[in-house]
Design an enzyme around this catalytic site. Sequence first.
Site, PDB file in Angstrom:
ATOM      1  N   GLU A   1       0.880  -3.212  11.103  1.00  0.00           N
ATOM      2  CA  GLU A   1       2.329  -3.186  11.404  1.00  0.00           C
ATOM      3  C   GLU A   1       2.615  -3.341  12.898  1.00  0.00           C
ATOM      4  OE1 GLU A   1       4.182   0.201   9.428  1.00  0.00           O
ATOM      5  OE2 GLU A   1       3.957  -0.780   7.477  1.00  0.00           O
TER       6      GLU A   1
ATOM      7  N   GLU B   1       0.367  -2.769   1.627  1.00  0.00           N
ATOM      8  CA  GLU B   1       1.013  -1.458   1.475  1.00  0.00           C
ATOM      9  C   GLU B   1       2.231  -1.656   0.596  1.00  0.00           C
ATOM     10  OE1 GLU B   1       1.886   1.082   4.851  1.00  0.00           O
ATOM     11  OE2 GLU B   1       0.078   0.401   5.876  1.00  0.00           O
TER      12      GLU B   1
HETATM   13  O1  AHR Z   1       1.405   4.430   4.364  1.00  0.00           O
HETATM   14  C1  AHR Z   1       2.103   5.189   5.296  1.00  0.00           C
HETATM   15  C2  AHR Z   1       2.438   4.395   6.539  1.00  0.00           C
HETATM   16  O2  AHR Z   1       3.382   3.417   6.225  1.00  0.00           O
HETATM   17  C3  AHR Z   1       1.327   3.619   7.171  1.00  0.00           C
HETATM   18  O3  AHR Z   1       0.566   4.378   8.042  1.00  0.00           O
HETATM   19  C4  AHR Z   1       2.040   2.548   7.914  1.00  0.00           C
HETATM   20  O4  AHR Z   1       1.298   1.380   8.025  1.00  0.00           O
HETATM   21  C5  AHR Z   1       3.330   2.351   7.146  1.00  0.00           C
HETATM   22  O5  AHR Z   1       4.428   2.400   7.964  1.00  0.00           O
END
Ligand code: AHR
Length: 497
Positions: A172, A291
């Site tokens: 990210e 994610e």
């Molecule tokens: O999964 C939780 C968080 O969400 C992770 O650390 C991050 O990559 C995202 O913002």
Amino acid sequence: LKAKMIVDKDFRISEIDERIYGSFIEHLGRAVYGGLYEPDHPEADENGFRKDVIELVKQLDVPIVRYPGGNMVSGYNWEDGVGPREQRPRRLELAWRTIETNELGTNEFADWAKLVNSEVMMAVNLGTRGIDAARNLIEYCNHPGGTYYSDLRRKHGYEKPHNIKTWCLGNEMDGPWQIGHKTAEEYGRLALETAKAMKLVDNSIELVACGSSNTGMPTFPQYEATTLEHAYEAVDYISLHQYYGNKSNDPANYLAKTLDMEHFIKTIISTCDYVKAKKRSRKTINLSFDEWNVWYHSHDQDKQIEPWSIAPPQLEDVYNFEDALLVGSMLMTFLRHSDRVKIACMAQLINVIAPIMTETGGRAWKQTIFYPYAHVSAYGRGVALQPVVSSPKYDSKDFTDVPYLDTAAVYNEEKQEVTVFALNRHLQESLELHCDVRSFEDYQIVDHIVMEHDDLKAVNTADSQAVQPHHNGVSVLDDGIVEAKLPKASWNVIRLR
Ligand code: AHR
């Protein structure tokens, strides 16, 4: 309410890459400590891994697990987590403002991944660090021996390389919250140069470049375009992240949020292909949705956590029945895009926004979202078929023309099985599904799994599995037509063989 669909073995989308059933473990909250690793637990094995947790992870059949972050990786020194435990430093973990003891690191995680039959998807730190730390880590993990870092691994007791195939170039990096946040220009250059160095160490690896943290980011989708303009030829995938929630308690709108996910995926495919055209490249960049999940229940309680504690209960969303429905819908979205989405990781796996919960020192259990994940992982292997669907629709606060029937179909040629996954988004009425499966001659219905509940907010706890599937779905197959009843607000898995 009635819907129609055709599932034909010749309407093929793609062979499904099993890595879309991946997940994610970050050094965050109780995912590692008190989750997969708890040496004092009665169920711990000789390495401190909880056997009860291993058993649940195995039920999900997770082919790949992303590690060690997440936001955490952007401040992580991988060297802290290898070598003799007693010499490992305790560090301030800045992303989540806790203390990281480094009791578990790269080698132990690779051991654990083997126990659950998973590959590791390793992320490198492109926040506070860069090319040098990344090339050293891949030398440590993948080089057989005879050099400084590969011999260090051997000295640490790991004679054979881990041979990690899939690597993430940071996490990210578009997000202002990220340690070492970068503009797309900065990140694109760094991703390219890191990718080049890593592939010089081991050219069999595949690399994932960061994209946008979600569709709401102001730089979406320019961040992807700029990153790929720099790094196109050196990387293999672009990453997508997305979490949804139902804060406004509007279930009809909530269950439609996969239309946003659909738009996200289509936009990123177009962005990749635009850069491909600009570069006159023959290479195609695929998508790593590394994610995804529901995440909002724990936001308020997380604000109460005292900084600098060890493995506090962070991001411990307790999932309800409607969350399970949305998770099923998200999984079906990957299936329908399996020609381009080759990796997806449910974030996360244990305790932290997770399908598996544990008590530190106590029990482990399945959250509601465990079930659709387990179903699609089990029956969603093979070829994704393009269902032709005709469904009544509705409008919600943010979406128009939301089909009540959300569906995906998978043909497993080897097992001679076809599975229709189906969500009925209607909150009050059941849906009569008329499904033409005439191309599958002599097939019979072998199971119709249903998840239904009168209370959309029902949850599972250590004491009760109030929300779980049953096998009494109502469907008949006659003359190549399945007639199925999909109860109001329900998740269905109809299996034919
Ligand atoms: O999964 C939780 C968080 O969400 C992770 O650390 C991050 O990559 C995202 O913002």
